[in-house]
Design a protein around this motif. Structure first.
Motif, short mmCIF file in Angstrom:
data_model
loop_
_atom_site.label_atom_id
_atom_site.label_comp_id
_atom_site.label_asym_id
_atom_site.label_seq_id
_atom_site.Cartn_x
_atom_site.Cartn_y
_atom_site.Cartn_z
N GLU A 123 0.83 -1.21 0.00
CA GLU A 123 0.00 0.00 0.00
C GLU A 123 0.86 1.26 0.00
OE1 GLU A 123 -3.37 0.61 -0.03
OE2 GLU A 123 -3.69 -1.51 -0.47
N LEU A 124 2.01 1.20 0.67
CA LEU A 124 2.89 2.35 0.74
C LEU A 124 3.70 2.53 -0.55
CD1 LEU A 124 3.92 4.59 2.72
CD2 LEU A 124 5.82 3.06 3.23
N MET A 125 4.24 1.43 -1.06
CA MET A 125 5.10 1.50 -2.23
C MET A 125 4.31 1.66 -3.52
SD MET A 125 8.27 1.35 -1.34
CE MET A 125 9.43 0.74 -0.13
N GLY A 126 3.08 1.17 -3.52
CA GLY A 126 2.25 1.24 -4.71
C GLY A 126 1.41 2.51 -4.72
N SER A 186 16.39 -0.69 -5.90
CA SER A 186 16.16 0.42 -6.83
C SER A 186 14.78 1.04 -6.65
CB SER A 186 16.31 -0.07 -8.27
OG SER A 186 15.36 -1.11 -8.52
N VAL A 187 13.93 0.36 -5.88
CA VAL A 187 12.58 0.87 -5.68
C VAL A 187 12.63 2.06 -4.72
CG1 VAL A 187 10.27 0.36 -4.79
CG2 VAL A 187 11.51 -1.35 -6.14
N SER A 188 11.99 3.12 -5.08
CA SER A 188 11.95 4.30 -4.21
C SER A 188 10.52 4.59 -3.81
CB SER A 188 12.55 5.52 -4.92
OG SER A 188 11.82 5.79 -6.11
N LEU A 189 10.38 5.30 -2.74
CA LEU A 189 9.05 5.64 -2.24
C LEU A 189 8.38 6.65 -3.16
CD1 LEU A 189 9.71 6.09 1.59
CD2 LEU A 189 8.48 4.22 0.51
N PRO A 190 7.06 6.55 -3.30
CA PRO A 190 6.34 7.57 -4.07
C PRO A 190 6.51 8.94 -3.42
CG PRO A 190 4.95 5.65 -3.64
CD PRO A 190 6.18 5.48 -2.81
N THR A 191 6.36 9.97 -4.20
CA THR A 191 6.46 11.33 -3.68
C THR A 191 5.44 11.54 -2.57
OG1 THR A 191 7.17 12.12 -5.84
CG2 THR A 191 6.36 13.78 -4.27
N GLY A 192 5.91 12.05 -1.44
CA GLY A 192 5.03 12.33 -0.31
C GLY A 192 4.89 11.19 0.67
N ALA A 193 5.41 10.00 0.32
CA ALA A 193 5.32 8.85 1.22
C ALA A 193 6.50 8.83 2.19
CB ALA A 193 5.27 7.56 0.42
N SER A 194 6.27 8.30 3.40
CA SER A 194 7.32 8.22 4.42
C SER A 194 7.31 6.82 5.03
CB SER A 194 7.10 9.25 5.52
OG SER A 194 7.15 10.56 5.01
N LEU A 195 8.51 6.26 5.17
CA LEU A 195 8.69 4.94 5.78
C LEU A 195 9.90 5.00 6.70
CD1 LEU A 195 8.19 1.84 5.98
CD2 LEU A 195 9.72 1.60 4.00
#
Length: 407
Positions: A336-339, A363-372
């Motif tokens: 839900e966070l990465m997608g 290589s996967v990065s978080l979507p803009t505005g997401a925080s983990l």
């Protein structure tokens, strides 16, 4: 002069007199004479208050004119029915001075409000004489002293807002007993003692007592409540048996107290927009029974333990950090966070988590505005993401704190 001309002139004169009479009659009605008691009360109120620099609220209070035309004065017939002291526009400097005892002489008043400013002194006990009062709002000033017990005699009072002042003492039980009270807002004061007991028949919808010095346990509260904020006090004890009865809540904030015990699973089914229980002593496992639809859930800095439920994946902002959760992070939360799911914030730092069910590629990065944030768990975070400064710099817990972790 012919008789018909004389009669015509007399008719015209009579018509003119009638028109003049009607004009002055209408003028008198338009400029209705205010009740003398209300007139003198307004004069006393004006003498005790003044505009702060930059405010011109009182410029139009010219007592040679009809006070019912003054800014903030609203009349019904010859009585003042509502009094809004100060310019309500955003950014207005407000008023200074004190509230005069003469307020209690406006006996027809149903609404009394004061804009934010620097009004000092105590709340006049004479407000108890305003038996028709339904709305009383004196927030964001420098009022001091206690909350008058006499306010509890205002049986028609619907809303009481004395927030953001310097009030001390306890909350009178008489206020909780008011039969029509729907909104009680006393936040950001220095009130102490206990939360009063509300009768089961209370129609209370909003109770906001946050940022005070209340030290009691939380009593049974009316099931009608929709908004409950008791954060930043010194409340103790368990609340699970109380919360299970408040299934109409759409906002709950009990943060920064010393509350303990379990969090009832039914709480996650309520129509909440915000659930804030952080910085308490809540313990036990976290077991929602259905998909949680609450946009903001903050349970950080407690003593919750066990696995993290995948039923929390639809929460937009989820704060579970600084607890004792174990096991792996459910795949649904990460997806839900990465997608393109609902989740935007997932804070899990400072727990005892041992892994993530699916490890995203480096290589996967978080979507803009997401925080983990995953640091200081019993695992090496599989993806590097910035964490809050308060999370510290240590990425992983020491091995001796993670007996079930094999690296």
């Amino acid at each position: 002069m012919p008789l018909y001309r004389k009669r015509r002139r007399m008719e015209l004169t009579a018509a003119a007199l009638l028109a003049t009479s009607l004009f002055f009659s209408n003028l008198f009605t338009a400029l209705s004479i205010l009740d003398p008691v209300d007139f003198l009360a307004l004069q006393s109120i004006r003498k005790s208050l003044d505009d702060m620099p930059g405010s011109n609220f009182f410029e139009a209070w010219d007592f040679t004119a009809d006070p019912c035309g003054f800014p903030g004065v609203f009349c019904a017939g010859d009585r003042v029915q509502a009094l809004a002291l100060g310019d309500p526009r955003a950014g207005s400097p407000g008023l200074m001075g004190r509230l005069d005892l003469a307020i209690g002489r406006l006996s027809a008043l149903s609404e009394l409000s004061l804009v934010p400013g620097r009004v000092t002194g105590s709340i006049p006990d004479t407000i108890a004489s305003l038996t028709n009062l339904r709305f009383l709002a004196l927030s964001k000033n420098f009022l001091s002293g206690s909350v008058p017990d006499s306010i509890g005699s205002l049986s028609n009072l619907h809303t009481l807002d004395l927030s953001f002042n310097q009030l001390t003492g306890t909350i009178p039980q008489s206020i909780a007993n008011l039969p029509s009270l729907a909104n009680l807002v006393l936040c950001h004061n220095q009130l102490s003692g206990s939360i009063p007991q509300f009768p089961e028949s209370s129609p209370l919808l909003r109770l906001d007592l946050k940022h005070n010095q209340i030290t009691s346990q939380v009593p049974n509260l009316p099931s009608t409540l929709q908004y409950l904020s008791l954060s930043s006090n010194q409340l103790t004890g368990q609340v699970d048996s109380i919360l299970v009865k408040l299934n109409r809540l759409n906002f709950l904030d009990l943060a920064m107290n010393q509350l303990e015990g379990p969090i009832p699973p039914s709480l996650f089914t309520y129509p909440l927009k915000s659930l804030q229980l952080q910085r308490n002593l809540f313990d036990g496992t976290l077991g929602p029974e259905n998909e949680v639809q609450i946009p903001l859930v903050d349970l950080s800095f407690n003593r919750l333990w066990g696995p993290i439920s995948p039923l929390l994946a639809s929460v937009s902002q989820l704060y579970l950090n600084n607890n004792r959760f174990t096991g792996e992070v459910p795949a649904r939360l990460v997806q839900e966070l990465m997608g393109s799911g609902r989740m935007q914030v997932l804070y899990l730092q400072h727990n005892f988590l041992t892994g993530i069910e699916i490890s995203p590629a480096s290589s996967v990065s978080l979507p803009t505005g997401a925080s983990l944030c995953l640091q200081f768990n019993c695992m090496v975070p599989p993806v590097g993401t910035p964490c809050p400064l308060k999370a510290g710099t240590q990425k992983t817990r020491p091995a001796d704190q993670c007996p079930d972790w094999r690296g």
